[in-house]
Motif scaffolding. Structure first.
Motif, short mmCIF file in Angstrom:
data_model
loop_
_atom_site.label_atom_id
_atom_site.label_comp_id
_atom_site.label_asym_id
_atom_site.label_seq_id
_atom_site.Cartn_x
_atom_site.Cartn_y
_atom_site.Cartn_z
N ALA A 1 0.94 -1.18 -0.04
CA ALA A 1 0.02 0.04 0.09
C ALA A 1 0.67 1.25 -0.12
N ASP A 2 0.57 2.15 -0.79
CA ASP A 2 1.34 3.54 -0.95
C ASP A 2 0.54 4.19 0.27
N LEU A 3 1.62 4.82 1.01
CA LEU A 3 1.15 5.66 2.15
C LEU A 3 1.47 7.04 2.10
N CYS A 4 0.73 8.10 1.87
CA CYS A 4 0.70 9.32 1.54
C CYS A 4 -0.53 9.97 1.92
N ASN A 5 -0.51 11.46 1.85
CA ASN A 5 -1.69 11.98 2.09
C ASN A 5 -2.24 12.77 0.92
N PRO B 1 5.90 4.22 2.32
CA PRO B 1 5.64 5.72 2.41
C PRO B 1 6.05 6.58 1.46
N SER B 2 5.57 7.41 0.71
CA SER B 2 5.94 7.93 -0.60
C SER B 2 5.88 9.71 -0.27
N ASP B 3 5.76 10.11 0.80
CA ASP B 3 5.78 11.23 1.28
C ASP B 3 7.00 12.08 1.35
N ALA C 1 14.48 7.94 -2.48
CA ALA C 1 15.23 8.74 -3.27
C ALA C 1 13.93 9.28 -4.14
N LYS C 2 13.08 9.85 -3.85
CA LYS C 2 12.00 10.43 -4.55
C LYS C 2 12.11 11.82 -4.95
N TYR C 3 12.08 12.27 -6.34
CA TYR C 3 12.54 13.35 -6.94
C TYR C 3 11.22 14.32 -7.18
N PRO D 1 0.49 12.51 -15.03
CA PRO D 1 -0.51 11.79 -15.29
C PRO D 1 -1.00 11.11 -14.13
N PHE D 2 -0.21 10.61 -13.29
CA PHE D 2 -0.67 10.19 -11.78
C PHE D 2 -1.50 11.11 -11.16
N ARG D 3 -1.14 12.52 -11.21
CA ARG D 3 -1.99 13.13 -10.45
C ARG D 3 -3.23 13.57 -11.01
N GLU D 4 -3.45 13.44 -12.34
CA GLU D 4 -4.63 13.51 -12.93
C GLU D 4 -5.67 12.16 -12.49
N ASP E 1 4.36 23.59 -4.92
CA ASP E 1 4.65 22.58 -5.46
C ASP E 1 5.24 21.55 -4.18
N ARG E 2 5.96 20.61 -4.60
CA ARG E 2 6.61 19.64 -3.76
C ARG E 2 7.89 19.78 -3.59
N ARG E 3 8.42 20.78 -3.88
CA ARG E 3 9.95 20.91 -3.77
C ARG E 3 10.53 21.08 -2.36
N TYR F 1 9.98 19.16 -0.09
CA TYR F 1 9.88 17.76 0.41
C TYR F 1 10.59 16.64 -0.51
N GLN F 2 9.89 16.65 -1.79
CA GLN F 2 10.75 15.78 -2.64
C GLN F 2 11.99 16.38 -3.13
N MET F 3 12.83 15.45 -3.64
CA MET F 3 14.43 15.82 -3.95
C MET F 3 14.50 16.71 -5.31
N VAL G 1 14.03 4.15 -5.97
CA VAL G 1 14.39 5.17 -6.62
C VAL G 1 13.27 5.54 -7.53
N LYS G 2 12.85 7.03 -7.55
CA LYS G 2 11.77 7.29 -8.27
C LYS G 2 11.94 8.53 -8.83
N PRO G 3 11.40 8.95 -10.08
CA PRO G 3 11.15 8.04 -11.39
C PRO G 3 12.18 7.19 -11.70
N VAL H 1 7.46 5.60 -13.61
CA VAL H 1 6.23 6.41 -13.35
C VAL H 1 5.33 6.78 -14.41
N SER H 2 4.10 7.38 -13.90
CA SER H 2 3.17 7.72 -14.94
C SER H 2 3.55 8.39 -16.17
N GLY H 3 4.08 9.42 -16.15
CA GLY H 3 4.99 10.07 -17.31
C GLY H 3 5.67 9.36 -18.11
N THR I 1 5.77 -0.93 -12.37
CA THR I 1 5.43 -0.24 -13.66
C THR I 1 4.15 -0.63 -14.14
N TYR I 2 3.36 0.35 -14.69
CA TYR I 2 2.07 0.10 -15.34
C TYR I 2 2.19 -0.84 -16.38
N PHE I 3 3.50 -1.17 -17.01
CA PHE I 3 3.44 -2.03 -18.17
C PHE I 3 3.38 -3.41 -17.61
C1 PBG Z 1 2.04 10.08 -3.90
C2 PBG Z 1 2.66 9.64 -4.92
C3 PBG Z 1 2.76 10.04 -6.32
C4 PBG Z 1 3.27 8.85 -7.01
C5 PBG Z 1 3.33 7.84 -6.29
N1 PBG Z 1 2.86 8.33 -5.04
C6 PBG Z 1 2.59 11.46 -6.82
C7 PBG Z 1 3.33 12.53 -6.23
O1 PBG Z 1 4.44 12.53 -5.57
O2 PBG Z 1 2.96 13.73 -6.81
C8 PBG Z 1 3.61 8.88 -8.36
C9 PBG Z 1 3.35 7.82 -9.33
C10 PBG Z 1 3.50 8.02 -10.92
O3 PBG Z 1 3.71 9.29 -11.15
O4 PBG Z 1 3.05 6.99 -11.36
N2 PBG Z 1 2.81 11.09 -3.24
#
Ligand code: PBG
Length: 323
Positions: free
Chosen positions: A113-117, A161-163, A191-193, A200-203, A213-215, A217-219, A244-246, A270-272, A309-311
């Motif tokens: 389970a992805d854990l984020c708010n 946790p992805s926060d 290492a989430k950038y 596309p994920f946010r959609e 934006d998320r700068r 907290y994200q890298m 590591v993401k993306p 990731v989605s993009g 991966t979505y693939f």
């Molecule tokens: C939640 C989260 C995101 C993704 C995974 N967990 C979006 C974000 O950080 O904005 C992105 C996944 C994807 O793009 O496929 N924080």
């Protein structure tokens, strides 16, 4: 004269000397689960990917498992959002329901389970927003811990946790252990950038920040050493798997992490990355199957153990359970 071409002459010789393979059992399929059935269905920016109700996700998981994809990563899309993500720690929330339903019907499947708010807040940020508009680290960690426990109670195998809050892995690990959930693993988005590739994920998840934006907290994308520091901290705090993401734009980080650490390394394609390849395929600019195969093996070659991966489903359908 040296003639490397000798070993490329026939398909059999090429496969004899092939160095890397993608195994279907190292793939993880992300799944979007909706609380409100009206939110189910196709995602326009991610052709081929759907948002499922809890009822339907169970069938999808069964299909995936039959194809050999036995690990899934759940994202919840709640019906209601508020400033403090209360829907996230609802013991009867959409992710908690999905975990229970999947574990009941497909007990051997690994449910992550992805854990984020961010899917649960009306402002779209990953935590509690302060008056200055920033995200309050320690208050957010408390919230994550609270939600993590409800996931564990529902029977999740792995919490992810992805926060990108500091100290969350330690806090979640301690809280799980204190409640005897010592078997629940943590896969940390270490290492989430702050990446444009999440568009596309946010959609799909309805989680675009309403301001800023998320700068904070994200890298920062240009940083590499900092990624190793983040990974090191998460391992110290008790992460079982680091991520590591993306993926594609950060293969150098995957390789550096592989060389520096012994724990399993996951990469999130990731989605993009998915959408840009699908768009090029739809235009006839890229050949679908060869592109996806080449893409996925690049993650293995860079040193990833686990590929989110979505693939995954499509790859497994073509390559069978053995990959
Ligand atoms: C939640 C989260 C995101 C993704 C995974 N967990 C979006 C974000 O950080 O904005 C992105 C996944 C994807 O793009 O496929 N924080």
């Amino acid at each position: 004269m040296h003639r490397p071409r000798r070993l490329r002459r026939t398909p059999v010789i090429r496969s004899l000397v092939r160095e890397h393979h993608v195994r279907v059992d190292q793939l993880v399929q992300p799944l979007f689960v909706v609380q409100n059935p009206r939110d189910a269905g196709a995602i326009s920016s991610m052709p081929g990917i759907e948002r499922f109700t809890v009822e339907r996700v169970v069938d999808e998981v069964r299909e995936l498992a039959d194809l050999g994809v036995k690990s899934v990563l759940l994202f919840g899309i709640p019906e209601f959002k508020d400033a403090t993500a209360t829907g996230n720690y609802d013991p009867n929330g959409v992710v908690q329901q999905a975990i229970r339903a999947i574990k009941r019907t497909n007990p051997s499947v690994c449910v992550i389970a992805d854990l984020c708010n961010c899917e649960y807040t009306d402002h779209g940020h990953c935590g509690i927003v302060t008056e200055s508009g920033d995200v309050d680290n320690d208050a957010t960690v408390q919230l994550l811990v609270r939600t993590a426990i409800t996931y564990a109670e529902a029977g999740v195998d792995v919490i992810a946790p992805s926060d990108m809050m500091d100290g969350r892995v330690d806090a979640i690990r301690s809280a799980l252990d204190a409640r005897d959930f010592t078997d629940v693993a943590i896969m940390a988005y270490s290492a989430k950038y702050a990446s444009a590739f999440y568009g596309p994920f946010r959609e799909a998840a309805g989680s675009t920040p309403q301001f800023g934006d998320r700068r904070t907290y994200q890298m920062d994308p240009p940083n590499a050493r900092e990624a190793l520091r983040e990974i090191e901290l998460d391992i110290e705090e008790g992460a079982d798997i680091v991520m590591v993401k993306p993926g594609l734009p950060y293969l150098d980080i995957v390789r550096a992490a592989r060389d520096a650490f012994e724990v399993p390394i996951a990469v999130y394609n990731v989605s993009g990355e998915y959408s840009m390849i699908q768009a090029a395929i739809a235009n006839g600019w890229l050949e679908a199957e060869r592109t996806v195969d080449e893409l996925l093996v690049s993650f293995v070659r860079a040193g990833a153990d686990i590929i989110i991966t979505y693939f995954a489903k499509e790859f497994a359908a073509r390559h069978g359970a053995r990959g």
